[in-house]
Design a protein around this motif. Structure first.
Motif, short mmCIF file in Angstrom:
data_model
loop_
_atom_site.label_atom_id
_atom_site.label_comp_id
_atom_site.label_asym_id
_atom_site.label_seq_id
_atom_site.Cartn_x
_atom_site.Cartn_y
_atom_site.Cartn_z
N MET A 1 10.44 4.21 16.63
CA MET A 1 9.93 3.42 15.53
C MET A 1 8.57 2.82 15.91
O MET A 1 8.35 2.44 17.06
CB MET A 1 10.88 2.28 15.19
N ILE A 2 7.72 2.71 14.93
CA ILE A 2 6.42 2.08 15.12
C ILE A 2 6.61 0.57 15.02
O ILE A 2 7.10 0.07 14.01
CB ILE A 2 5.40 2.60 14.10
N ALA A 3 6.20 -0.14 16.06
CA ALA A 3 6.40 -1.59 16.10
C ALA A 3 5.32 -2.35 15.33
O ALA A 3 5.59 -3.36 14.71
CB ALA A 3 6.45 -2.07 17.55
N THR A 4 4.07 -1.85 15.38
CA THR A 4 2.96 -2.56 14.77
C THR A 4 2.09 -1.60 13.97
O THR A 4 1.75 -0.52 14.44
CB THR A 4 2.09 -3.24 15.85
N VAL A 5 1.75 -2.02 12.76
CA VAL A 5 0.82 -1.31 11.90
C VAL A 5 -0.34 -2.26 11.68
O VAL A 5 -0.14 -3.42 11.32
CB VAL A 5 1.48 -0.94 10.55
N THR A 6 -1.57 -1.80 11.93
CA THR A 6 -2.75 -2.64 11.71
C THR A 6 -3.58 -2.05 10.59
O THR A 6 -3.67 -0.84 10.42
CB THR A 6 -3.60 -2.77 12.99
N LEU A 7 -4.19 -2.93 9.83
CA LEU A 7 -4.97 -2.52 8.67
C LEU A 7 -6.31 -3.24 8.72
O LEU A 7 -6.36 -4.46 8.87
CB LEU A 7 -4.19 -2.89 7.41
N HIS A 8 -7.38 -2.47 8.58
CA HIS A 8 -8.74 -3.01 8.58
C HIS A 8 -9.47 -2.46 7.35
O HIS A 8 -9.13 -1.40 6.84
CB HIS A 8 -9.50 -2.56 9.83
N GLY B 1 0.83 4.01 14.90
CA GLY B 1 1.06 4.94 15.99
C GLY B 1 -0.19 5.78 16.21
O GLY B 1 -1.29 5.27 16.24
N PRO B 2 -0.03 7.11 16.25
CA PRO B 2 -1.17 7.98 16.53
C PRO B 2 -2.04 8.27 15.30
O PRO B 2 -3.08 8.90 15.42
CB PRO B 2 -0.50 9.28 16.99
N ARG B 3 -1.64 7.80 14.13
CA ARG B 3 -2.35 8.17 12.89
C ARG B 3 -3.20 7.04 12.35
O ARG B 3 -2.85 5.86 12.45
CB ARG B 3 -1.35 8.57 11.82
N VAL B 4 -4.30 7.44 11.73
CA VAL B 4 -5.16 6.53 10.97
C VAL B 4 -5.14 7.06 9.54
O VAL B 4 -5.55 8.20 9.29
CB VAL B 4 -6.58 6.48 11.55
N LEU C 1 14.72 1.74 6.37
CA LEU C 1 14.75 0.64 5.40
C LEU C 1 15.78 0.91 4.30
O LEU C 1 16.01 2.07 3.94
CB LEU C 1 13.38 0.45 4.75
N ARG C 2 16.35 -0.15 3.77
CA ARG C 2 17.22 -0.01 2.60
C ARG C 2 16.33 0.40 1.42
O ARG C 2 15.29 -0.22 1.17
CB ARG C 2 17.91 -1.34 2.30
N MET C 3 16.71 1.46 0.73
CA MET C 3 15.97 1.96 -0.43
C MET C 3 16.87 1.89 -1.65
O MET C 3 18.00 2.35 -1.62
CB MET C 3 15.49 3.39 -0.19
N ILE C 4 16.34 1.31 -2.72
CA ILE C 4 17.09 1.12 -3.96
C ILE C 4 16.48 2.01 -5.03
O ILE C 4 15.26 1.96 -5.25
CB ILE C 4 17.01 -0.36 -4.40
N PRO C 5 17.30 2.82 -5.71
CA PRO C 5 16.72 3.61 -6.81
C PRO C 5 16.30 2.69 -7.95
O PRO C 5 17.05 1.81 -8.37
CB PRO C 5 17.85 4.55 -7.22
N THR C 6 15.07 2.87 -8.41
CA THR C 6 14.54 2.03 -9.49
C THR C 6 15.23 2.36 -10.80
O THR C 6 15.51 3.52 -11.09
CB THR C 6 13.03 2.27 -9.65
N ARG C 7 15.49 1.31 -11.59
CA ARG C 7 16.07 1.46 -12.91
C ARG C 7 15.05 1.03 -13.95
O ARG C 7 14.13 0.27 -13.64
CB ARG C 7 17.33 0.60 -13.04
N LEU D 1 4.87 7.49 7.00
CA LEU D 1 5.02 6.14 7.54
C LEU D 1 6.46 5.64 7.42
O LEU D 1 7.02 5.08 8.37
CB LEU D 1 4.07 5.19 6.81
N LEU D 2 7.08 5.85 6.26
CA LEU D 2 8.44 5.36 6.05
C LEU D 2 9.43 5.92 7.07
O LEU D 2 10.36 5.22 7.48
CB LEU D 2 8.93 5.71 4.65
N ALA D 3 9.22 7.13 7.51
CA ALA D 3 10.12 7.74 8.49
C ALA D 3 9.98 7.11 9.87
O ALA D 3 10.82 7.35 10.75
CB ALA D 3 9.85 9.24 8.58
N ARG D 4 8.98 6.25 10.04
CA ARG D 4 8.67 5.70 11.36
C ARG D 4 8.68 4.17 11.44
O ARG D 4 8.31 3.60 12.46
CB ARG D 4 7.31 6.23 11.80
N ILE D 5 9.08 3.50 10.37
CA ILE D 5 9.11 2.04 10.38
C ILE D 5 10.51 1.53 10.05
O ILE D 5 11.34 2.26 9.51
CB ILE D 5 8.08 1.42 9.41
#
Length: 175
Positions: free
Chosen positions: A1-8, A22-25, A71-77, A161-165
């Motif tokens: 799992m990716i522990a930290t995501v940074t955004l600039h 992780g390794p991706r930008v 993550l818990r994912m809820i189908p939208t209604r 991203l979702l597969a890694r957080i």
């Protein structure tokens, strides 16, 4: 799992960002007000600082399979909404439609909320009126136009991203 995501902010762009995971930008859209530390309801600012944490997500099951994620994912209604009325007791919480106070509609005609992750900005404990609501990571429109304060990613990048957080991942946004 990716522990930290940074955004600039992307160089030369106030409303576009680069998200390092992780390794991706990954390119992303930011709020029309850019990133900022003084977030107010309706200002279009993406809250800077953090860390923010992903709490849970929504997806449109009629438009694709459940994304792979811890993550818990809820189908939208069709009756899902999110209260953005600062004076209402349900401020910055999910609600059922119809809803008399100001709100976001989670079942959108565009694809923005086909995958939508709730970030813990101004959530319990310490939820404050007018400090901003409905801060999500969601899908971006073509060309990454600005959001109302959210972080928006291309579908392929969101799925990656979702597969890694998970809920322990920290999302930090630079002002």
């Amino acid at each position: 799992m990716i522990a930290t995501v940074t955004l600039h902010r992307a160089p030369g762009h106030r409303q576009r960002g680069v998200l390092k995971a992780g390794p991706r930008v990954l390119p992303c859209a930011l709020g029309r007000g850019g990133p900022g530390v003084l977030k107010r309801e309706g200002d279009g600012v993406t809250p800077a600082g953090g860390p923010l944490r992903p709490l849970w997500g929504y997806w449109r099951a009629d438009r694709g399979p459940r994304p792979t994620t811890a993550l818990r994912m809820i189908p939208t209604r069709a009756d899902d909404g999110w209260c953005d009325a600062p004076a209402h007791p349900a401020y910055n919480r999910p609600v059922r439609l119809p809803f008399a106070a100001s709100h976001e509609t989670m079942w959108r005609t565009d694809a923005l909320y086909d995958i939508c992750i709730v970030l813990d900005w101004n959530m319990e404990p310490g939820r404050a009126r007018d400090r901003g609501s409905a801060i999500f990571a969601h899908l971006a429109k073509d060309g990454y136009p600005p959001t109302e304060g959210c972080i928006a990613l291309a579908r392929r990048d969101m799925v990656w991203l979702l597969a890694r957080i998970d809920r322990r991942t920290q999302v930090s946004v630079s002002a």
